[in-house]
Design a protein around this motif. Structure first.
Motif, PDB file in Angstrom:
ATOM      1  N   SER A 141      -0.543   0.137  -4.192  1.00 51.84           N
ATOM      2  CA  SER A 141      -1.949   0.527  -4.279  1.00 51.84           C
ATOM      3  C   SER A 141      -2.206   1.789  -3.455  1.00 51.84           C
ATOM      4  CB  SER A 141      -2.834  -0.612  -3.785  1.00 51.84           C
ATOM      5  OG  SER A 141      -2.578  -0.870  -2.415  1.00 51.84           O
ATOM      6  N   SER A 142      -3.193   2.563  -3.884  1.00 50.15           N
ATOM      7  CA  SER A 142      -3.496   3.827  -3.198  1.00 50.15           C
ATOM      8  C   SER A 142      -4.480   3.630  -2.074  1.00 50.15           C
ATOM      9  CB  SER A 142      -4.059   4.837  -4.198  1.00 50.15           C
ATOM     10  OG  SER A 142      -5.197   4.305  -4.826  1.00 50.15           O
TER      11      SER A 142
ATOM     12  N   GLN B 186       0.833  -1.198   0.000  1.00 50.66           N
ATOM     13  CA  GLN B 186       0.000   0.000   0.000  1.00 50.66           C
ATOM     14  C   GLN B 186       0.868   1.249   0.000  1.00 50.66           C
ATOM     15  OE1 GLN B 186      -2.608  -0.437   3.414  1.00 50.66           O
ATOM     16  NE2 GLN B 186      -4.126  -1.544   2.194  1.00 50.66           N
ATOM     17  N   ALA B 187       0.277   2.331  -0.425  1.00 48.74           N
ATOM     18  CA  ALA B 187       0.990   3.609  -0.418  1.00 48.74           C
ATOM     19  C   ALA B 187       1.492   3.908   0.989  1.00 48.74           C
ATOM     20  CB  ALA B 187       0.082   4.721  -0.914  1.00 48.74           C
TER      21      ALA B 187
ATOM     22  N   LYS C 179       4.791   5.183  -3.357  1.00 46.87           N
ATOM     23  CA  LYS C 179       3.652   5.859  -3.967  1.00 46.87           C
ATOM     24  C   LYS C 179       3.111   5.006  -5.112  1.00 46.87           C
ATOM     25  CE  LYS C 179       6.037  10.278  -3.240  1.00 46.87           C
ATOM     26  NZ  LYS C 179       6.559  11.494  -3.917  1.00 46.87           N
ATOM     27  N   PRO C 180       1.863   5.192  -5.482  1.00 44.33           N
ATOM     28  CA  PRO C 180       1.326   4.443  -6.624  1.00 44.33           C
ATOM     29  C   PRO C 180       2.164   4.631  -7.888  1.00 44.33           C
ATOM     30  CG  PRO C 180      -0.457   5.438  -5.400  1.00 44.33           C
ATOM     31  CD  PRO C 180       0.817   5.959  -4.794  1.00 44.33           C
TER      32      PRO C 180
END
Length: 126
Positions: free
Chosen positions: A125-126, A12-13, A89-90
């Motif tokens: 992923s964001s 994840q971000a 970051k994405p």
């Protein structure tokens, strides 16, 4: 020279991840004068320089988009190079490739690298 990259995954971000690359081959083991680098390629994009380290492990070079977040390091005894990635970051999503070049300087141009690994996927992923 063969390069094997590993450590990619889905995160994840804001998370962290550490990539590893092990180099092998008789020539590589005998002659330690290889600079190592990481590049990445996102879908539909050109391959981008991420980071590089000198053969001595004392000089590093980073792409602007990762400065302050990623850290490249090496373990000469293990013929390995690592990429520590923080605050992901994405837009860091890509296939990450390690590369080796004859000559010890940590250059940023693809054309300066002689050997490439198969790549490891990093998805943020964001």
């Amino acid at each position: 020279v063969q390069l094997q990259a590993s450590g990619g995954g889905l995160v994840q971000a804001g998370d962290s991840l550490r990539l590893s690359c092990v180099a092998s081959g008789r020539t590589f083991s005998v002659d330690g004068s290889y600079g190592m680098g990481w590049f990445r390629q996102a879908p539909g994009m050109e391959r981008e320089f991420v980071a590089a380290i000198s053969s001595s492990g004392t000089v590093t070079n980073y792409g602007d988009s990762v400065k302050g977040r990623f850290t490249i390091s090496s373990d000469i005894a293990k013929n390995s190079v690592y990429l520590g990635m923080n605050s992901l970051k994405p837009e860091d999503t890509a296939v990450y490739y390690c590369a080796a070049r004859r000559g010890g300087l940590p250059r940023s141009a693809e054309k300066d690298y002689n050997y490439w690994g198969q790549g490891t996927q990093v998805t943020v992923s964001s």
